[in-house]
Design a protein around this motif. Sequence first.
Motif, PDB file in Angstrom:
ATOM      1  N   UNK A  79     -39.013 -18.012   7.722  1.00 55.47           N
ATOM      2  CA  UNK A  79     -38.015 -17.512   6.780  1.00 55.47           C
ATOM      3  C   UNK A  79     -38.022 -18.336   5.492  1.00 55.47           C
ATOM      4  N   UNK A  80     -37.819 -17.669   4.374  1.00 54.20           N
ATOM      5  CA  UNK A  80     -37.566 -18.321   3.092  1.00 54.20           C
ATOM      6  C   UNK A  80     -36.301 -17.690   2.527  1.00 54.20           C
ATOM      7  N   UNK A  81     -35.300 -18.506   2.228  1.00 56.37           N
ATOM      8  CA  UNK A  81     -34.030 -17.934   1.788  1.00 56.37           C
ATOM      9  C   UNK A  81     -33.240 -18.951   0.988  1.00 56.37           C
ATOM     10  N   UNK A  82     -32.469 -18.455   0.036  1.00 59.42           N
ATOM     11  CA  UNK A  82     -31.571 -19.314  -0.732  1.00 59.42           C
ATOM     12  C   UNK A  82     -30.216 -19.412  -0.059  1.00 59.42           C
ATOM     13  N   UNK A  83     -30.002 -18.618   0.974  1.00 68.50           N
ATOM     14  CA  UNK A  83     -28.708 -18.563   1.658  1.00 68.50           C
ATOM     15  C   UNK A  83     -28.707 -19.513   2.845  1.00 68.50           C
ATOM     16  N   UNK A  84     -27.850 -20.531   2.793  1.00 69.92           N
ATOM     17  CA  UNK A  84     -27.748 -21.493   3.890  1.00 69.92           C
ATOM     18  C   UNK A  84     -26.429 -21.349   4.637  1.00 69.92           C
ATOM     19  N   UNK A  85     -25.782 -20.178   4.508  1.00 68.06           N
ATOM     20  CA  UNK A  85     -24.563 -19.898   5.260  1.00 68.06           C
ATOM     21  C   UNK A  85     -24.819 -20.097   6.752  1.00 68.06           C
ATOM     22  N   UNK A  86     -23.880 -20.748   7.435  1.00 70.59           N
ATOM     23  CA  UNK A  86     -24.089 -21.078   8.840  1.00 70.59           C
ATOM     24  C   UNK A  86     -24.306 -19.841   9.702  1.00 70.59           C
ATOM     25  N   UNK A  87     -23.580 -18.775   9.386  1.00 69.71           N
ATOM     26  CA  UNK A  87     -23.757 -17.541  10.148  1.00 69.71           C
ATOM     27  C   UNK A  87     -25.155 -16.967   9.969  1.00 69.71           C
ATOM     28  N   UNK A  88     -25.670 -17.022   8.736  1.00 71.01           N
ATOM     29  CA  UNK A  88     -27.018 -16.525   8.471  1.00 71.01           C
ATOM     30  C   UNK A  88     -28.045 -17.374   9.204  1.00 71.01           C
ATOM     31  N   UNK A  89     -27.856 -18.692   9.170  1.00 69.61           N
ATOM     32  CA  UNK A  89     -28.788 -19.597   9.850  1.00 69.61           C
ATOM     33  C   UNK A  89     -28.812 -19.340  11.356  1.00 69.61           C
ATOM     34  N   UNK A  90     -27.637 -19.111  11.947  1.00 63.71           N
ATOM     35  CA  UNK A  90     -27.573 -18.846  13.386  1.00 63.71           C
ATOM     36  C   UNK A  90     -28.250 -17.524  13.724  1.00 63.71           C
ATOM     37  N   UNK A  91     -28.018 -16.508  12.883  1.00 67.48           N
ATOM     38  CA  UNK A  91     -28.651 -15.207  13.112  1.00 67.48           C
ATOM     39  C   UNK A  91     -30.163 -15.324  13.003  1.00 67.48           C
ATOM     40  N   UNK A  92     -30.630 -16.085  12.004  1.00 68.35           N
ATOM     41  CA  UNK A  92     -32.067 -16.283  11.830  1.00 68.35           C
ATOM     42  C   UNK A  92     -32.650 -17.061  13.006  1.00 68.35           C
ATOM     43  N   UNK A  93     -31.951 -18.074  13.449  1.00 67.55           N
ATOM     44  CA  UNK A  93     -32.416 -18.900  14.567  1.00 67.55           C
ATOM     45  C   UNK A  93     -32.609 -18.076  15.829  1.00 67.55           C
TER      46      UNK A  93
END
Length: 351
Positions: A79-93
């Motif tokens: 993933x490459x993203x400017x969004x480090x929102x915790x919810x986004x990170x958990x979804x990506x993980x």
Amino acid sequence: MKQKILIVEDEFIVANDLRIMLEKAGYKVCGIAPSVVKALELIATKGPDWILLDIFLQGDKTGIDLAGQLTEMGIPFIYISANTNQGILEAAKATLPYGFLVKPFREKDLMVMLDIARYRHEQDLKYNQHAEPSLHKQIEHIVEKQASISERLKQISAILYPVVPFDFVWITKSNPRATTKDINIVRSSDGKFNTLNNEILLKEVNVSIRDFKAWNNTALIHNGKSIFNGYDFRKLRMENPWVQTLSDHYQLESVLVTEIERAGEQFQFVFFNHLSDLYTKVHTGIINQFKKSLEMILDQVIYGKDIAMEISPQNLSVIEKPIVKRENAEIPKDFNGIIGNSILLHAAFKN
């Protein structure tokens, strides 16, 4: 020989900078895609070895949506993203990527990430498994446990919560309509999950069975919408008295809906959250990716077996357990005309 890389990024300047960095390092960039649709076209024609994947893309689909398909195709991705929102990170993980780069990043960061990701992927191929089980595998393990329905739903909720945050979940049969087996899951202030059937829930929210039946003669109508934030949520409250009651009692401000079809019947998972404007198309993507897990929960936990209701005096909640037939269970001789082996029912006739 360096591997082929597909860049899935909707910002042209960022994508072009990535291309220059990769080609300078000897990698072959086989294309740039601004959307999931274009990415799938290039995957089919170019056959990339790796994908650099942005999360927010052009169109309705996100990188989270594409990630599930990449996993099925066996194509590793970062993933490459400017969004480090915790919810986004958990979804990506939860999609098990081989890395996550936060924009802006240096050329050195990209090369180090690729080297580490390639090594991990080689080890995974060698041992034919990831270092950690996927969310689906974790849910599958819980589903197969010899535990009560309530206990399994609590454990599943704890695993699902980081990727799809919720404070209340309503699981119901929407077509043909039936509320008799509704499942309600509440997240308490201490982070624990409790399951309630309709009888206990109605007492808690102070609603009569008559009103509940009148309000729930149709399923939650969403006309293809899956996310209700802000104005959409307020409108949903006005149209659905049951949603209004739940949101008032539990201070809920947003909704995420997904439908599951099983054997010609429709079911709804309705996720509520205290926060307004929380749910995004990323959450829709993660739910779509794990629909097989939701199907498994319906088939094997909630609606797969006949269940008996056991009242727990400690918390007055309802715990649902599979019926266990006892071969040597004693049946009263004066039980004429009644077919069944319920110990509670036998006790009632003895009194």
